[in-house]
Design a protein around this motif. Sequence first.
Motif, PDB file in Angstrom:
ATOM      1  N   HIS A  57       0.842  -1.207   0.000  1.00 57.57           N
ATOM      2  CA  HIS A  57       0.000   0.000   0.000  1.00 57.57           C
ATOM      3  C   HIS A  57       0.873   1.251   0.000  1.00 57.57           C
ATOM      4  CE1 HIS A  57      -3.892   2.134   0.835  1.00 57.57           C
ATOM      5  NE2 HIS A  57      -2.992   3.100   1.013  1.00 57.57           N
ATOM      6  N   HIS A  59       1.626   5.367  -2.161  1.00 60.51           N
ATOM      7  CA  HIS A  59       1.201   6.441  -3.086  1.00 60.51           C
ATOM      8  C   HIS A  59       2.434   7.058  -3.740  1.00 60.51           C
ATOM      9  CE1 HIS A  59      -3.031   6.648  -1.630  1.00 60.51           C
ATOM     10  NE2 HIS A  59      -2.471   6.093  -0.563  1.00 60.51           N
ATOM     11  N   HIS A 210      -9.278   1.933  -0.305  1.00 63.19           N
ATOM     12  CA  HIS A 210      -9.146   2.607   0.975  1.00 63.19           C
ATOM     13  C   HIS A 210     -10.530   2.451   1.618  1.00 63.19           C
ATOM     14  CE1 HIS A 210      -5.625   4.416  -0.860  1.00 63.19           C
ATOM     15  NE2 HIS A 210      -5.328   5.047   0.277  1.00 63.19           N
ATOM     16  N   HIS A 242      -6.522  -0.132   5.169  1.00 65.22           N
ATOM     17  CA  HIS A 242      -6.719   0.650   6.398  1.00 65.22           C
ATOM     18  C   HIS A 242      -7.695  -0.036   7.363  1.00 65.22           C
ATOM     19  CE1 HIS A 242      -4.193   4.018   5.391  1.00 65.22           C
ATOM     20  NE2 HIS A 242      -4.793   4.159   4.232  1.00 65.22           N
ATOM     21  N   ASP A 309       2.387   3.299   2.979  1.00 61.28           N
ATOM     22  CA  ASP A 309       1.379   4.303   2.615  1.00 61.28           C
ATOM     23  C   ASP A 309       2.000   5.589   2.058  1.00 61.28           C
ATOM     24  OD1 ASP A 309      -1.110   5.353   2.136  1.00 61.28           O
ATOM     25  OD2 ASP A 309      -1.757   5.453   4.213  1.00 61.28           O
TER      26      ASP A 309
HETATM   27 FE   FE2 Z   1      -3.329   5.211   1.177  1.00 58.04          FE
END
Ligand code: FE2
Length: 428
Positions: A57, A59, A210, A242, A309
């Motif tokens: 996970h 970005h 998410h 999450h 993340d």
């Molecule tokens: Fe995220």
Amino acid sequence: MLDLLIENAKLAGHTQLQMIAVKGGTIVEVAPTIEAEAQTKIDADGSFITAPFIDSHFHLDSALSYGQPRINQSGTLLEGIELWGELKPTQTVEDFYARAMEFCLWSLARGTLGLRSHVDITDDKLLAVEALVAVREKMKPYMDIQLVAFPQDGFLRYENSRTNLLKALDMGVDVVGGIPHFERTMTDGAESVRQLCQIAADKGLLVDMHCDESDDAMSRHIETLASETVRLGMQGRVAGSHLTSMHSMDNYYVSKLMPLMAEADIQVIANPLINITLQGRHDTYPKRRGMTRVKELLEAGINVAFGHDCVMDPWYSFGSHDMLEVAGMGLHVGQMTGVEQTQSCFDAVTKNAAQTMQFTGYGLEVGCKADMVILDCQSAFDAIRLRPARLFVIRGGKVIAKTAKATPQVLIDDNVVDIDFMPSGLNR
Ligand code: FE2
């Protein structure tokens, strides 16, 4: 002639040091002694070897944007969202590409050879999608990247989301994302889950949403996600990222929810560094930790991975993409200090994450891909405790990153003492 022969490696589950033979990018033999010539030999000198770290996970579109156009002064989620809104319109394809490429080199240095990155598709030009598809292709010889079409501003809430998401999938994005707790209402959230799962089912794609990244105990989109997974026959192909609201849910409700999640074979991804810093912000004291129920989910037979993340972006100013930092934080936040639980935290950034991403040929057995990391320590336990140097990072039998051992020296009573942070009385 072998391509690579690793000697004196400490493998989990073996008391004796092992040798690992590699040919054609594949592990062909694992044994205490292997008599063969090899083009390259590595003496692991008793160090611990593992299959690579996997971050399920992340970005990439926002990574390493720290300070652009300004720093998140309050450190809160809300200011982070504001900041991303300011940054996004200033970014070109080249900007997204350059930051993501720089970040991928950090990942390689840390021994992370698998990465699932969400990419914001609530930008009608889809510049980040264009950049990250190029990064994925460029990095293919070095690491496996999966991209998730992520409607950051909401699938139903942002009017062009459906068009953009379908276009992103046509451009080569691998996985269908979502953010049901950010839709206008609970009903819209559930509807977004239904529509997005249907898109994935029709196209034969994986799902990673998410989901319920909230302290609101009534945020129950995971229930819809699991039931849609069963309805569409997508068991094992859907991830809930999450799931922080599960931290706050009523225990009775959770006792009904977890068997449904197990039935759907939902892949859970917790993000300990981010959950412990962003959740519980409206609490005074006691403050909730916010991370999902990792221990209990594992006990229910549900696969749980940990993701990083963010690294140095509007939401999180810290990090260097060390998945051992993630494992360590997950262990502490989840109070998973038991022997098996410690191993589970290591698995959460290695094999469990590989399962979530549906990698094949992952591991250190014969027939697996020759992707490996030699760490300057003796075990998974010490890897989490010490976050040691990645002495060698190996991809397809080739060394792609190295870090030198760093041994601190203490000067005491005119003597120089080397420190390895291992108790001398401990029987290894
Ligand atoms: Fe995220």
